[in-house]
Each structure stands twice: as structure tokens, then as C-alpha cells.
Design a protein around this motif. Structure first.
Motif, short mmCIF file in Angstrom:
data_model
loop_
_atom_site.label_atom_id
_atom_site.label_comp_id
_atom_site.label_asym_id
_atom_site.label_seq_id
_atom_site.Cartn_x
_atom_site.Cartn_y
_atom_site.Cartn_z
N ALA A 153 -10.22 -61.96 -140.42
CA ALA A 153 -9.24 -60.66 -139.68
C ALA A 153 -9.51 -59.22 -139.36
O ALA A 153 -9.77 -58.92 -138.04
N LEU A 154 -11.11 -58.79 -140.15
CA LEU A 154 -11.24 -57.54 -140.15
C LEU A 154 -12.90 -58.02 -139.19
O LEU A 154 -12.69 -57.13 -137.94
N ALA A 155 -13.40 -59.23 -139.01
CA ALA A 155 -14.11 -60.24 -137.82
C ALA A 155 -13.13 -59.61 -136.00
O ALA A 155 -13.93 -59.58 -135.79
N LEU A 156 -12.48 -60.06 -136.56
CA LEU A 156 -11.88 -60.12 -135.11
C LEU A 156 -11.25 -58.91 -134.88
O LEU A 156 -11.46 -58.21 -133.05
N GLY A 157 -10.88 -57.84 -135.92
CA GLY A 157 -10.85 -56.29 -135.19
C GLY A 157 -12.24 -55.86 -135.21
O GLY A 157 -11.83 -55.10 -133.61
N ILE A 158 -12.70 -56.36 -135.87
CA ILE A 158 -14.36 -55.08 -135.15
C ILE A 158 -14.39 -55.44 -134.01
O ILE A 158 -15.27 -54.39 -133.01
N SER A 159 -15.51 -56.73 -133.43
CA SER A 159 -15.58 -57.42 -132.18
C SER A 159 -14.96 -56.89 -131.27
O SER A 159 -15.36 -56.31 -130.40
N SER A 205 -6.06 -61.36 -134.19
CA SER A 205 -5.99 -62.86 -132.92
C SER A 205 -5.45 -62.09 -132.00
O SER A 205 -6.48 -62.52 -131.05
N ILE A 206 -4.13 -61.65 -131.83
CA ILE A 206 -3.48 -61.27 -130.66
C ILE A 206 -4.59 -59.94 -130.10
O ILE A 206 -4.26 -60.88 -128.68
N SER A 207 -5.23 -59.30 -130.76
CA SER A 207 -5.44 -57.93 -130.00
C SER A 207 -6.72 -59.15 -129.25
O SER A 207 -7.53 -58.60 -128.01
N PHE A 208 -7.86 -60.01 -130.16
CA PHE A 208 -8.83 -60.13 -129.85
C PHE A 208 -8.85 -61.03 -128.49
O PHE A 208 -9.20 -60.89 -127.26
N ALA A 209 -7.20 -61.85 -128.47
CA ALA A 209 -6.83 -62.93 -127.78
C ALA A 209 -6.31 -61.78 -125.99
O ALA A 209 -6.95 -62.21 -124.95
N TYR A 210 -6.00 -60.64 -126.09
CA TYR A 210 -5.55 -60.25 -125.40
C TYR A 210 -7.12 -59.41 -124.78
O TYR A 210 -7.28 -59.20 -123.03
N LEU A 211 -8.19 -59.22 -124.81
CA LEU A 211 -9.73 -58.64 -124.40
C LEU A 211 -10.00 -60.41 -123.79
O LEU A 211 -10.22 -59.87 -122.40
N MET A 212 -9.56 -61.10 -124.21
CA MET A 212 -10.53 -62.59 -123.85
C MET A 212 -9.45 -62.62 -122.00
O MET A 212 -9.74 -62.92 -121.38
N THR A 213 -8.26 -62.39 -122.48
CA THR A 213 -7.53 -62.30 -121.68
C THR A 213 -7.53 -61.30 -120.27
O THR A 213 -8.13 -61.94 -119.03
N LEU A 214 -8.09 -60.26 -120.30
CA LEU A 214 -8.42 -59.20 -119.35
C LEU A 214 -10.29 -59.49 -118.96
O LEU A 214 -9.99 -59.26 -117.53
N GLU A 215 -10.45 -60.16 -119.33
CA GLU A 215 -11.63 -60.83 -118.93
C GLU A 215 -11.61 -62.31 -118.22
O GLU A 215 -12.65 -62.45 -117.81
N ARG A 216 -10.57 -62.86 -118.34
CA ARG A 216 -10.26 -63.82 -117.66
C ARG A 216 -11.24 -65.03 -118.75
O ARG A 216 -11.49 -65.94 -117.65
N ILE A 217 -11.57 -64.49 -119.24
CA ILE A 217 -12.48 -66.14 -120.28
C ILE A 217 -11.96 -67.27 -120.02
O ILE A 217 -12.64 -68.11 -119.92
N PRO A 218 -10.98 -67.45 -120.85
CA PRO A 218 -9.96 -68.73 -120.94
C PRO A 218 -9.22 -69.25 -119.69
O PRO A 218 -9.91 -70.73 -119.69
N VAL A 219 -9.54 -68.63 -118.36
CA VAL A 219 -9.81 -69.53 -116.59
C VAL A 219 -11.64 -69.83 -116.44
O VAL A 219 -11.97 -70.70 -115.90
N ILE A 220 -12.06 -69.47 -117.41
CA ILE A 220 -13.67 -69.61 -116.86
C ILE A 220 -14.03 -70.53 -117.89
O ILE A 220 -14.46 -71.48 -117.51
N ILE A 221 -13.41 -70.59 -119.20
CA ILE A 221 -13.42 -71.50 -120.23
C ILE A 221 -13.22 -72.71 -120.16
O ILE A 221 -13.49 -73.96 -119.24
N GLY A 222 -11.74 -72.87 -119.28
CA GLY A 222 -10.82 -74.33 -118.53
C GLY A 222 -11.00 -74.64 -117.37
O GLY A 222 -11.54 -75.63 -117.38
N ILE A 233 -20.17 -58.97 -125.99
CA ILE A 233 -20.15 -58.20 -127.35
C ILE A 233 -19.16 -58.80 -127.90
O ILE A 233 -18.67 -59.05 -129.60
N LEU A 234 -18.15 -59.31 -127.45
CA LEU A 234 -16.88 -59.93 -128.24
C LEU A 234 -17.08 -61.14 -129.47
O LEU A 234 -16.78 -60.98 -130.11
N PHE A 235 -17.68 -62.10 -128.33
CA PHE A 235 -18.45 -62.98 -129.14
C PHE A 235 -19.56 -63.29 -129.74
O PHE A 235 -19.17 -63.53 -130.84
N ALA A 236 -20.89 -62.47 -129.52
CA ALA A 236 -21.95 -62.03 -130.38
C ALA A 236 -21.32 -61.16 -131.83
O ALA A 236 -21.59 -61.93 -133.13
N GLY A 237 -20.43 -60.14 -131.82
CA GLY A 237 -20.39 -59.34 -132.61
C GLY A 237 -19.30 -60.32 -133.86
O GLY A 237 -19.19 -59.97 -134.28
#
Length: 427
Positions: free
Chosen positions: A21-27, A286-303, A5-9
Motif C-alpha cells: 500500500a505504501l509503495a503504491l502511494g509513495i511511487s 491502488s486507485i491513485s496508482f491506476a489513475y496515473l497510469m490512465t493519464l499516461e495511457r499506459i493501459p492502452v500501450i500495454i494492451g 518513475i512510476l514503475f521503477a519507484g
């Protein structure tokens, strides 16, 4: 489901033309609403909390300094100096555009601002001298990308904040890579000009001609000296240097050059405020978007995925560069810095890369994104200033992009270009 949902949105909203900016916030809101237990107010809370940062104050002040310098007659004096230094060479006007952009980059810290300031003078002039319209706009757009490498640099400020790296070190680190890209652009401009008989303008300057032009432009050229000298001399921080630059720009434009009256000063503040408002919204979401990624461990998975592709640092760095080049085609620089730095920085540091060196590589990749469709902010600015079709400028960009890719590889695999000056200054 959360990741989808995060990335597809986000990508769907970008593709239908919604501002980044709006795409980041709405997604982010969609993800929280349908696939998370996090309160939806978190988006706004994180956006506001992210802006409560002293180092980020540098961004509006550098934007203001660049606008004041542009409206206060600085760009004309820098163009005159560049014309004296390289205008007589084959493809002289293209050379002037590149050198003037390097000078202006040391003032504005912004790629699009550099394109607008230099292009408004040089693209019409190149057209008068029968330069190809596509080439004139393309070389101006690509030269503007140097604006985020040569200090001061707004993306370097953002990277320093996110990566917790010294902003002063990032400023110093961008000097040699900026020169590498500038010289590479001059080389391709010379080759294209030689092929198409774009002759130089004027005669080889005398020593006194150079001195006179330097004298006219000396106050503008002092800006990076004041900024970097003040930071490393311990007189002020990187953030305070931005305020010093803005005050200095106002003083010389108003009282020395006398080209900035009260009306122009008001317009400059309004222009800077509008530009900064867009930047602030992008940073917040962007910070909000990055926060959600961190919650879902996306940086760790991609890394972990990137690290598992190969045992060779050379291959990993190449993959990261290719990934960043693609990202730069679709996402603006600030958003990409906030989102990707937490993902990629641990990967490259584990492989022994200096965080300062990676910051330069990251910003250079995104700078190339300024001149690659479909986002290509510099391309759109150049087409508007030069009244050239997007198709024509895109075609003319092909050989220039090849040279910029080569420059990127040089900067990536020759670390001292980014690390030598910072280490020298610290010692």
C-alpha cells in the motif's frame, strides 16, 4: 520518464520491504512530484473518492462474517463434516483439509483467513499422523487459495466494482472453477499420500454418520445458500447480502452454538476492523496508482503490445496468464485487480472473451500467487500456523503448483465452466 518513475519507484520500494500500500502511494507521489503537472493532493483525493462506493461496503461485512464464523465454532463443525466425508480415504487428513477449505471458502471469502482457520486444526493433526511437515503446510496453503473462487469472494467484489460487472454473476461463476481446483488438489494429495503411505483415518461412514455431521454443520452450510439465493431471488443486493451474512453469523454463533460471548464478539470486531483497514488503504492507493497510469495511457500501450504479439486468441490468453502469474508473485490481489483490470479487460473482450470469464481467470491467477514466493501470503500464514520453515513448504509446493497451473489452463480454455451457471441463473 513518467512511466519509469512510476514503475521503477514502485518495484524498488517493494523490494526493500515496504508494504504494498505504501509503495503504491509513495511511487504515485514521486511520479506526480517529479514528472507531472498534477497536484500532489490528487493522490489523497483519488484514494478517498475511490472508497465512496456502495458495492465496496460488501468487503468489510464479508470480512466480519468470516471472523465471526471462525471464532464462533463454525470451522470445527465444517472440519467434522469433511472428516466424515473423506477422512477414511488415502491421505485422509489432507483430503479433509481440502474439503474443509472449500466449505470454509463459502463463508469467509478470503484465502489467508481460510488457511488460518483450517490450518490451525489440520496441520498439527497431520503432523501427529506422520505426514511430512512441508506437505501438510503446502496442501493447507494451496487449499486456502480456493477461498477466493467459491462465493462469497472479496476479490470478486473488487473485480465487479472495477470492471462494472455484476457481483452476483461473479459469485456464481466461481463455483465450478473452484470445484475444478479443489478436485485437482485432491488428486495430487491422493498421489503424494499413496507414495508416502499417508493412510486414512477412521472407517467408511454410514449414511447416518453423514446425516449427523450434516445436521451439525447445516447452519454454516446455509450461508452461501442465503447469500446467492437472496441475490438471485431479488431480496437484496450483493452488498446487502454481506451485511445479512454478518448478522446471520452473529446470531448462530451467539444464540445457537453459544460459542461467541461479549468478549469474543469485541475481539472479532477488532480483528475484522484491522483486516479491513489494511484492505482500505490498499484499495485507495491502488486507485491513485491506476489513475496515473490512465493519464499516461499506459493501459492502452500495454494492451496494444499484448494484442500485437499474435493473431491467435489461444496464444494471447496464454501470454496473459503467464503475465498474471508473475504479477501474482509480487503484488497483492486487490492492488493487482485494480491496476490490471483496466489494462487487460479491453484486450480480452476484443478477442471475444466474456468479462465474467476473464474475472474468474484473473482471480484464479492471483489465487495461485497466494502460494508462490516471494509474496505468497498463504505460504506465510501456513508456515506460521504449522511452524514449518519457508524453504520446506516451498519445496513441497512444486507438484501442487503444477496441478494448479493445469487447472488454470482448463478454466481458461473451457469458458462454460465460468459462464454457464451465470447465464443459467440470468435466464
Amino acid at each position: 520518464m513518467t512511466i519509469f518513475i512510476l514503475f521503477a519507484g514502485f518495484f524498488f520500494l517493494v523490494l526493500i520491504g515496504l508494504p504494498i500500500a505504501l509503495a503504491l502511494g509513495i511511487s504515485s507521489w514521486l511520479t506526480i512530484t517529479f514528472a507531472s503537472n498534477v497536484n500532489t493532493s490528487t493522490i489523497i483525493q483519488k484514494a478517498f473518492d475511490s472508497l465512496d462506493s456502495f458495492p465496496l461496503l460488501a468487503i468489510p461485512f464479508f470480512i466480519l462474517a468470516g471472523v465471526l464464523m471462525s471464532n464462533g465454532g463454525i470451522s470445527e463443525r465444517l472440519l467434522d463434516l469433511a472428516n466424515v466425508l473423506v477422512g477414511y480415504l488415502v491421505g485422509g487428513l489432507a483430503m479433509v483439509t481440502i474439503v474443509a477449505s472449500m466449505f470454509f471458502a463459502a463463508i469467509s471469502g478470503s484465502g489467508p483467513a481460510t488457511v488460518a482457520a483450517v490450518g490451525s486444526f489440520m496441520i498439527p493433526e497431520m503432523k501427529k499422523q506422520n505426514y511430512g511437515q512441508g506437505f501438510a503446510a503446502a496442501i493447507t496453503a494451496s487449499a486456502g487459495s480456493i477461498g477466493v473462487l467459491i462465493p462469497p469472494s472479496i476479490p470478486f467484489v473488487m473485480y465487479g466494482v472495477v470492471a462494472q460487472v455484476s457481483i452476483g454473476s461473479m459469485f456464481i461463476a466461481g463455483i465450478l472453477p473452484g470445484l475444478v481446483v479443489g478436485l485437482a488438489l485432491m488428486a495430487i494429495a491422493y498421489g503424494i499420500s499413496k507414495k508416502n503411505d499417508y493412510v486414512g483415518v477412521g472407517e467408511i461412514p454410514s449414511f447416518m454418520d453423514v446425516l449427523r455431521s450434516l445436521n451439525r454443520a447445516k447452519l454454516a452450510l446455509l450461508v452461501p445458500v442465503i447469500i446467492l439465493g437472496g441475490i438471485y431471488g431479488g431480496f437484496f443486493s450483493a452488498t446487502e447480502s454481506a451485511a445479512v451474512a454478518a448478522v446471520y453469523a452473529w446470531l448462530i454463533s451467539t444464540f445457537v452454538y453459544k460459542e461467541l460471548d461479549a468478549k469474543q464478539l469485541y475481539q472479532s470486531f477488532a480483528q475484522a476492523a484491522l483486516t479491513n483497514s489494511v484492505t482500505v488503504i490498499i484499495i485507495g492507493f491502488s486507485i491513485s496508482f491506476a489513475y496515473l497510469m490512465t493519464l499516461e495511457r499506459i493501459p492502452v500501450i500495454i494492451g496494444e503490445f499484448i494484442s500485437g504479439l499474435s493473431d491467435s486468441p489461444i496464444i494471447i490468453f496464454l501470454v496473459i496468464n503467464l503475465f498474471l502469474l508473475v504479477v501474482g508473485m509480487f503484488i497483492d490481489t486487490i492492488s493487482a485487480l485494480v491496476i490490471l483490470t483496466p489494462i487487460l479487460l479491453p484486450v480480452v473482450t476484443d478477442l471475444g472473451m466474456d468479462p465474467v470469464h476473464f474475472g474468474v481467470i484473473l482471480v484464479l491467477n492471483l489465487a495461485i500467487g497466494f502460494v508462490t514466493p516471494p509474496l505468497g501470503v498463504n505460504l506465510f500464514v501456513a508456515t506460521g500456523v504449522g511452524k514449518v520453515s519457508f524453504e520446506r513448504i516451498s519445496k513441497a509446493m512444486i507438484p501442487i503448483l503444477i496441478v494448479m497451473f493445469i487447472s488454470l489452463l482448463i478454466v481458461t480454455y473451457v469458458p462454460p465452466l465460468s459462464t454457464y451457471l451465470p447465464s443459467f441463473m440470468e435466464n
